[in-house]
Design a protein around this motif. Structure first.
Motif, PDB file in Angstrom:
ATOM      1  N   GLU A 166       0.835  -1.208   0.000  1.00  0.00           N
ATOM      2  CA  GLU A 166       0.000   0.000   0.000  1.00  0.00           C
ATOM      3  C   GLU A 166       0.871   1.260   0.000  1.00  0.00           C
ATOM      4  OE1 GLU A 166      -4.131  -1.100   2.253  1.00  0.00           O
ATOM      5  OE2 GLU A 166      -2.315  -1.156   3.458  1.00  0.00           O
ATOM      6  N   ARG A 167       2.001   1.174   0.699  1.00  0.00           N
ATOM      7  CA  ARG A 167       2.877   2.350   0.770  1.00  0.00           C
ATOM      8  C   ARG A 167       3.615   2.571  -0.550  1.00  0.00           C
ATOM      9  NH1 ARG A 167       6.447   0.876   4.897  1.00  0.00           N
ATOM     10  NH2 ARG A 167       5.254  -0.956   5.463  1.00  0.00           N
ATOM     11  N   LEU A 168       3.824   1.507  -1.302  1.00  0.00           N
ATOM     12  CA  LEU A 168       4.469   1.659  -2.612  1.00  0.00           C
ATOM     13  C   LEU A 168       3.481   2.172  -3.661  1.00  0.00           C
ATOM     14  CD1 LEU A 168       6.934   1.264  -4.473  1.00  0.00           C
ATOM     15  CD2 LEU A 168       6.199  -1.093  -4.817  1.00  0.00           C
ATOM     16  N   PHE A 169       2.326   1.529  -3.743  1.00  0.00           N
ATOM     17  CA  PHE A 169       1.384   1.864  -4.820  1.00  0.00           C
ATOM     18  C   PHE A 169       0.385   2.946  -4.416  1.00  0.00           C
ATOM     19  CE2 PHE A 169       2.770  -2.487  -5.703  1.00  0.00           C
ATOM     20  CZ  PHE A 169       3.096  -2.409  -7.045  1.00  0.00           C
ATOM     21  N   GLY A 170       0.192   3.127  -3.132  1.00  0.00           N
ATOM     22  CA  GLY A 170      -0.825   4.070  -2.649  1.00  0.00           C
ATOM     23  C   GLY A 170      -2.100   3.316  -2.333  1.00  0.00           C
ATOM     24  N   PRO A 171      -2.578   3.366  -1.075  1.00  0.00           N
ATOM     25  CA  PRO A 171      -3.748   2.559  -0.703  1.00  0.00           C
ATOM     26  C   PRO A 171      -5.000   2.907  -1.506  1.00  0.00           C
ATOM     27  CG  PRO A 171      -3.189   4.143   1.036  1.00  0.00           C
ATOM     28  CD  PRO A 171      -2.058   4.159   0.043  1.00  0.00           C
ATOM     29  N   VAL A 172      -5.172   4.193  -1.801  1.00  0.00           N
ATOM     30  CA  VAL A 172      -6.386   4.612  -2.533  1.00  0.00           C
ATOM     31  C   VAL A 172      -6.199   4.348  -4.033  1.00  0.00           C
ATOM     32  CG1 VAL A 172      -7.963   6.528  -3.002  1.00  0.00           C
ATOM     33  CG2 VAL A 172      -6.830   6.373  -0.762  1.00  0.00           C
ATOM     34  N   LEU A 173      -5.001   4.647  -4.537  1.00  0.00           N
ATOM     35  CA  LEU A 173      -4.717   4.443  -5.970  1.00  0.00           C
ATOM     36  C   LEU A 173      -4.831   2.963  -6.336  1.00  0.00           C
ATOM     37  CD1 LEU A 173      -1.682   6.858  -6.451  1.00  0.00           C
ATOM     38  CD2 LEU A 173      -4.085   7.243  -7.017  1.00  0.00           C
ATOM     39  N   LEU A 174      -4.390   2.118  -5.406  1.00  0.00           N
ATOM     40  CA  LEU A 174      -4.452   0.669  -5.587  1.00  0.00           C
ATOM     41  C   LEU A 174      -5.902   0.210  -5.773  1.00  0.00           C
ATOM     42  CD1 LEU A 174      -2.263  -1.540  -5.509  1.00  0.00           C
ATOM     43  CD2 LEU A 174      -2.513  -1.609  -3.044  1.00  0.00           C
ATOM     44  N   LYS A 175      -6.797   0.836  -5.016  1.00  0.00           N
ATOM     45  CA  LYS A 175      -8.221   0.467  -5.116  1.00  0.00           C
ATOM     46  C   LYS A 175      -8.834   1.023  -6.393  1.00  0.00           C
ATOM     47  CE  LYS A 175      -9.519  -0.233  -0.329  1.00  0.00           C
ATOM     48  NZ  LYS A 175      -9.173   0.762   0.689  1.00  0.00           N
ATOM     49  N   LYS A 176      -8.441   2.278  -6.731  1.00  0.00           N
ATOM     50  CA  LYS A 176      -9.051   2.929  -7.904  1.00  0.00           C
ATOM     51  C   LYS A 176      -8.585   2.300  -9.216  1.00  0.00           C
ATOM     52  CE  LYS A 176      -9.619   7.707  -6.111  1.00  0.00           C
ATOM     53  NZ  LYS A 176      -9.026   9.054  -6.214  1.00  0.00           N
ATOM     54  N   GLN A 177      -7.314   1.865  -9.267  1.00  0.00           N
ATOM     55  CA  GLN A 177      -6.739   1.235 -10.476  1.00  0.00           C
ATOM     56  C   GLN A 177      -7.095   1.990 -11.754  1.00  0.00           C
ATOM     57  OE1 GLN A 177      -5.048  -1.813 -11.224  1.00  0.00           O
ATOM     58  NE2 GLN A 177      -4.671  -2.425  -9.131  1.00  0.00           N
ATOM     59  N   SER A 178      -6.851   3.289 -11.791  1.00  0.00           N
ATOM     60  CA  SER A 178      -7.195   4.081 -12.979  1.00  0.00           C
ATOM     61  C   SER A 178      -6.258   3.749 -14.137  1.00  0.00           C
ATOM     62  CB  SER A 178      -7.067   5.563 -12.648  1.00  0.00           C
ATOM     63  OG  SER A 178      -5.703   5.906 -12.520  1.00  0.00           O
ATOM     64  N   SER A 179      -6.617   4.209 -15.332  1.00  0.00           N
ATOM     65  CA  SER A 179      -5.786   3.906 -16.509  1.00  0.00           C
ATOM     66  C   SER A 179      -4.412   4.583 -16.390  1.00  0.00           C
ATOM     67  CB  SER A 179      -6.497   4.337 -17.784  1.00  0.00           C
ATOM     68  OG  SER A 179      -6.814   5.699 -17.695  1.00  0.00           O
ATOM     69  N   ILE A 180      -4.349   5.743 -15.755  1.00  0.00           N
ATOM     70  CA  ILE A 180      -3.042   6.425 -15.581  1.00  0.00           C
ATOM     71  C   ILE A 180      -2.171   5.622 -14.605  1.00  0.00           C
ATOM     72  CG2 ILE A 180      -1.885   8.615 -14.971  1.00  0.00           C
ATOM     73  CD1 ILE A 180      -3.781   9.194 -17.144  1.00  0.00           C
ATOM     74  N   PHE A 181      -2.806   5.093 -13.569  1.00  0.00           N
ATOM     75  CA  PHE A 181      -2.095   4.243 -12.600  1.00  0.00           C
ATOM     76  C   PHE A 181      -1.491   3.037 -13.329  1.00  0.00           C
ATOM     77  CE2 PHE A 181      -2.241   0.507  -9.797  1.00  0.00           C
ATOM     78  CZ  PHE A 181      -1.574   0.946  -8.666  1.00  0.00           C
TER      79      PHE A 181
END
Ligand code: SAM
Length: 232
Positions: free
Chosen positions: A170-185
């Protein structure tokens, strides 16, 4: 007109905050937020005299001397108790520098711990999230966006009663970004994966014992692949 990056940071600043923008450069962010009437008072902090003068000019030009105080100071030393700051933005720097500014502010109590932090590291998000975790912050929101072929992450954090223990992943990818999995991510981590694969190929050819480094990179590659295929 703010850049897409700073405009998004501005959206994540709570209404009617008393804002400290650290490393403000031209003070574009506080000026825009005061003009929008989103923020009634702001401190623009700068450690370098050129950007400090630019910030003062920008504030003056917009007739905002009463609402925005520009200070020449290192990091959160720009903040005084009487400012009653409720939100801090630190943008456009490396995550390690942002972490060091927060750490210094924490140590000398310029940071009270009850401010909303809106942070936009250009790189080094992991050490920044490490610091936030250790200091009891909850990451309440995150965003990732692309502008001029660069990908930026924004981290919003505050201290809450219940402490969250974020995993290394979670600290590497971002806990919220990991859940959102957007196309930019996805795009960001596809790039990170390619980079690591290139390094791995080079290490395999290199002389000397590279085993520890190879194992570390292989571990990261597996982790990124898992995240990208949503197997996590
Ligand atoms: N925040 C603006 C943005 O996101 O567009 C400006 C980013 S600019 C690349 C980084 C600014 O942070 C520079 O003006 C630099 O002088 C300032 N800075 C770097 N370290 C700082 C510190 N310890 N305290 C205050 N300002 C700092």
């Amino acid at each position: 007109q703010l850049s897409k990056r700073l405009a998004r940071v501005g959206e994540l600043v709570p209404e009617q905050s008393r804002l400290a923008d650290i490393g403000s450069d031209h003070a574009y962010l506080p000026v825009a937020l005061v003009l929008q009437k989103k923020v009634a008072f702001a401190v623009a902090g700068e450690v370098v005299s050129g950007p400090f003068e630019a910030a003062k000019k920008q504030v003056q030009k917009n007739g905002l001397n009463n609402q925005i105080t520009v200070r020449l100071a290192d990091g959160l030393d720009a903040v005084e108790e009487a400012d009653k700051i409720t939100a801090v933005t630190i943008c456009g720097m490396g995550g390690v520098l942002i972490r060091d500014i927060l750490e210094a502010g924490w140590t000398n109590q310029r940071l009270q711990g009850n401010e909303r932090l809106v942070l936009q590291p250009n790189i080094g998000e992991k050490p920044l999230r490490d610091w936030l975790t250790v200091h009891g912050y909850t990451i309440i929101d995150e965003d990732i966006l692309e502008e001029n072929n660069k990908i930026y992450e924004i981290i919003v954090a505050c201290r809450q009663e219940v402490r969250v223990a974020y995993s290394e992943k979670e600290r590497l990818f971002g806990p919220v970004l990991l859940k959102k999995q957007s196309s930019i991510f996805q795009k960001k981590w596809q790039g990170e994966l390619k980079q690591r694969e290139t390094i791995l190929a080079q290490l395999a050819k290199a002389s000397g014992d590279q085993q520890v480094r190879i194992q570390q990179i292989e571990k990261e590659i597996t982790e990124i692949k898992e995240v990208l295929s949503n197997e996590s």
